[in-house]
Motif scaffolding. Structure first.
Motif, PDB file in Angstrom:
ATOM      1  N   UNK A  17      29.288  55.088   9.537  1.00  0.00           N
ATOM      2  CA  UNK A  17      30.535  54.560   8.876  1.00  0.00           C
ATOM      3  C   UNK A  17      30.745  52.901   9.319  1.00  0.00           C
ATOM      4  N   UNK A  18      30.130  52.625  10.504  1.00  0.00           N
ATOM      5  CA  UNK A  18      30.075  51.288  10.904  1.00  0.00           C
ATOM      6  C   UNK A  18      29.415  50.556   9.953  1.00  0.00           C
ATOM      7  N   UNK A  19      28.075  50.967   9.682  1.00  0.00           N
ATOM      8  CA  UNK A  19      27.151  50.294   8.710  1.00  0.00           C
ATOM      9  C   UNK A  19      27.840  49.927   7.337  1.00  0.00           C
ATOM     10  N   UNK A  54      22.975  49.628  13.891  1.00  0.00           N
ATOM     11  CA  UNK A  54      24.016  48.687  13.884  1.00  0.00           C
ATOM     12  C   UNK A  54      23.829  47.222  14.397  1.00  0.00           C
ATOM     13  N   UNK A  55      23.075  47.287  15.423  1.00  0.00           N
ATOM     14  CA  UNK A  55      22.886  45.685  15.934  1.00  0.00           C
ATOM     15  C   UNK A  55      21.949  44.879  15.101  1.00  0.00           C
ATOM     16  N   UNK A  88      29.262  45.776  20.167  1.00  0.00           N
ATOM     17  CA  UNK A  88      28.202  46.922  19.766  1.00  0.00           C
ATOM     18  C   UNK A  88      27.177  47.428  20.924  1.00  0.00           C
ATOM     19  N   UNK A  89      26.659  46.113  21.644  1.00  0.00           N
ATOM     20  CA  UNK A  89      25.785  46.591  22.715  1.00  0.00           C
ATOM     21  C   UNK A  89      26.876  47.151  23.862  1.00  0.00           C
ATOM     22  N   UNK A  90      27.731  46.582  24.221  1.00  0.00           N
ATOM     23  CA  UNK A  90      28.754  47.207  25.235  1.00  0.00           C
ATOM     24  C   UNK A  90      28.936  48.359  24.928  1.00  0.00           C
TER      25      UNK A  90
END
Length: 545
Positions: free
Chosen positions: A236-238, A270-271, A261-263
């Motif tokens: 969903x994020x993508x 995603x990154x 996104x890393x945290x």
């Protein structure tokens, strides 16, 4: 929720919410009391008899509400609710003392009551347009209580609900949309997808982050909220990144979406999508916080335990990140953990060695090398506990030690060796201690300058398992006879510190004289422990010549 212009909702006089008490005032009509008791727990046949006996009882207020609300509050099945609605259809528009209509009460019962909720939506679609006394519409309540079937039915009956902003303390252009509410309330993928399909333009709208409503600089796009929300999948994020790429270039509270996104430990996919949308974000500084040093995005990725794919992406996008130091003076190697693969560790080491000489011997501001920093994080539990009896494999630790055995003999500014810090945490496995002793055998004979304790004393104080104690005794058998700075022998420290019984017996076997009166056996906590095996061993050791 901004309702229709000029729309008002009148509530009947109310005293309290349904189901709040069982004692009813004596002045109430007995027929109404019997009906309310029936709709709580009695079968439909009894309810039908009471309705036939007194048809007007269903219209009466009792304890501030009507029988329909009482039935829904107690999660009665649809036949009971339908019988009450057939007898008094207007009850669907009444509000309970808490300001909820029948549909609102049904939604508050959650997914388990969705069958009745869906039938109420189909029978009273006009109720979807009005808000309760708290300003919540049916769609908002369905989102908050995570009733996906109700969300989809409401959007099918009333599609424009997904485009209506919430009213309240917000301006009309600044108020959240239902999509923002779903992400804030950590709704599941199904609800978020339904709202995206009903209103694709919602990904372009910003709304305040919860608890930061008054600061316009902290407004966020739905993309940022989706990254933070754990129930929302990477898929969903993508999808949201593809729908509106500019959201990947928006700062929220000084933080880039890549850093968010890393945290939140999002996947490498995603990154990668965020870096493709904004390549310069890989070069931006990552602000620090309590317990987190400020540094590059690579420091943040390693500190938060991102997978190896994220590290590969960052090193490919910006190789020089490997040699940068954080606010505590540490390299990226100072943040490696067990979430990293050995291949990614070797790639990071190679990139660092190309710019820094002997990076595994480089110290941070506390004088710690990467191995010592790893052990310190292990001590405080940020790398996960490891049972001494059944040790977890730690390939990154072994890779650190194999790449630079000298690091096992480098003390920090306090004079503590990595072995001592490892034993203080009582989280080390026997194979880790064995590796450190093989790399630097003198570690077991080196006392800590701050406390004067040998590693065996530290292990005894912090409840090390038997396997670890045995390794330390094999490396330095005489340590069992050495008193600590306070004058206590290791076996005394082990018993008083609550060490495992096997570790206490191993120390007693190494120095049986510790149980004799001339060594203070009478005051030894062994005799206060209450463990029969230790009592017996102590008695046998004291009788030895």
């Amino acid at each position: 929720w901004a309702g229709a212009p000029g729309e008002t909702v009148r509530s009947p006089p109310c005293v309290r919410g349904p189901g709040m008490e069982d004692d009813w005032p004596e002045h109430h009509d007995p027929a109404v009391c019997r009906l309310f008791e029936a709709v709580r727990r009695q079968p439909l046949k009894r309810i039908a008899e009471l309705l036939e006996e007194r048809p007007d009882a269903v219209t009466k207020l009792h304890t501030g509400t009507v029988a329909l609300h009482e039935a829904i509050w107690h999660q009665r099945a649809w036949p009971v609710v339908r019988a009450l609605l057939d007898a008094h259809p207007e009850a669907a528009t009444f509000e309970s003392p808490r300001g909820d209509s029948a549909m609102s009460l049904a939604l508050r019962n959650g997914e388990a009551y969705s069958q009745v909720t869906l039938k109420l939506i189909d029978r009273f679609p006009h109720e979807l347009r009005r808000a309760n006394s708290g300003g919540d519409t049916a769609l908002v309540l369905a989102i908050v209580y995570n009733v996906e079937a109700a969300v989809r039915r409401i959007l099918r009956v009333f599609p424009s609900a997904a485009r209506r902003r919430l009213a309240g303390s917000f301006s009309s252009s600044h108020a959240p949309l239902p999509l923002h509410v779903a992400l804030r309330e950590r709704a599941g993928d199904g609800i978020v997808r339904a709202l995206l399909d009903a209103n694709p333009q919602a990904v372009r709208a910003m709304a305040p982050i919860p608890q930061r409503v008054s600061d316009p600089d902290n407004d966020a796009f739905p993309l940022r909220m989706a990254i933070v929300s754990e129930p929302v999948s990477d898929k969903v994020v993508l999808q949201m990144i593809d729908m509106y790429p500019p959201a990947a270039r928006a700062l929220t509270a000084g933080e880039t979406p890549v850093l968010t996104a890393i945290r939140c430990r999002r996947s490498a996919a995603v990154v990668r999508a965020l870096l493709d949308a904004w390549p310069e974000s890989a070069r931006m500084h990552a602000p620090g916080s309590m317990g987190t040093p400020a540094g590059s995005v690579l420091h943040a990725a390693l500190f938060h335990g991102c997978d190896s794919g994220v590290v590969h992406l960052l090193l490919r996008a910006r190789p020089e990140l490997a040699s940068e130091r954080d606010s505590r003076g540490g390299l990226a190697l100072h943040h490696v953990g067990e979430g990293l693969s050995v291949a990614a560790f070797k790639q990071l080491l190679a990139r660092t060695e190309a710019r820094v000489r002997d990076p595994l011997l480089a110290r941070d501001r506390d004088g710690r090398v990467p191995l010592a920093r790893y052990v310190l994080r292990l001590r405080y539990g940020s790398l996960g506990a490891c049972d001494g009896g059944d040790p977890e494999p730690r390939p990154v630790f072994r890779a650190l030690l194999a790449a630079c055995p000298k690091a096992a003999g480098v003390a920090d500014h306090n004079g503590s060796l990595p072995l001592v810090e490892m034993l203080r945490g009582a989280l080390c496995a026997a194979d880790m201690v064995r590796g450190v002793l093989a790399a630097f055998p003198e570690a077991c004979r080196t006392p800590c300058p701050a406390t004067g304790q040998l590693p065996l004393h530290v292990a005894a104080c912090h409840g090390a398992p038997r396997e670890v104690v045995q390794l330390l005794l094999e490396a330095n058998p005489g340590a069992a006879r050495e008193p600590s700075a306070s004058g206590d022998l290791p076996v005394f420290l082990a018993v008083s510190g609550g060490a495992p019984e096997g570790a206490c017996l191993a120390l007693l076997d190494a120095f049986p004289g510790a149980a004799r009166p001339d060594h203070g056996a009478g005051a030894c906590p062994v005799h206060e422990r209450g463990a029969p095996l230790i009592h017996h061993a102590c008695a046998c050791a004291a009788r030895r010549p």
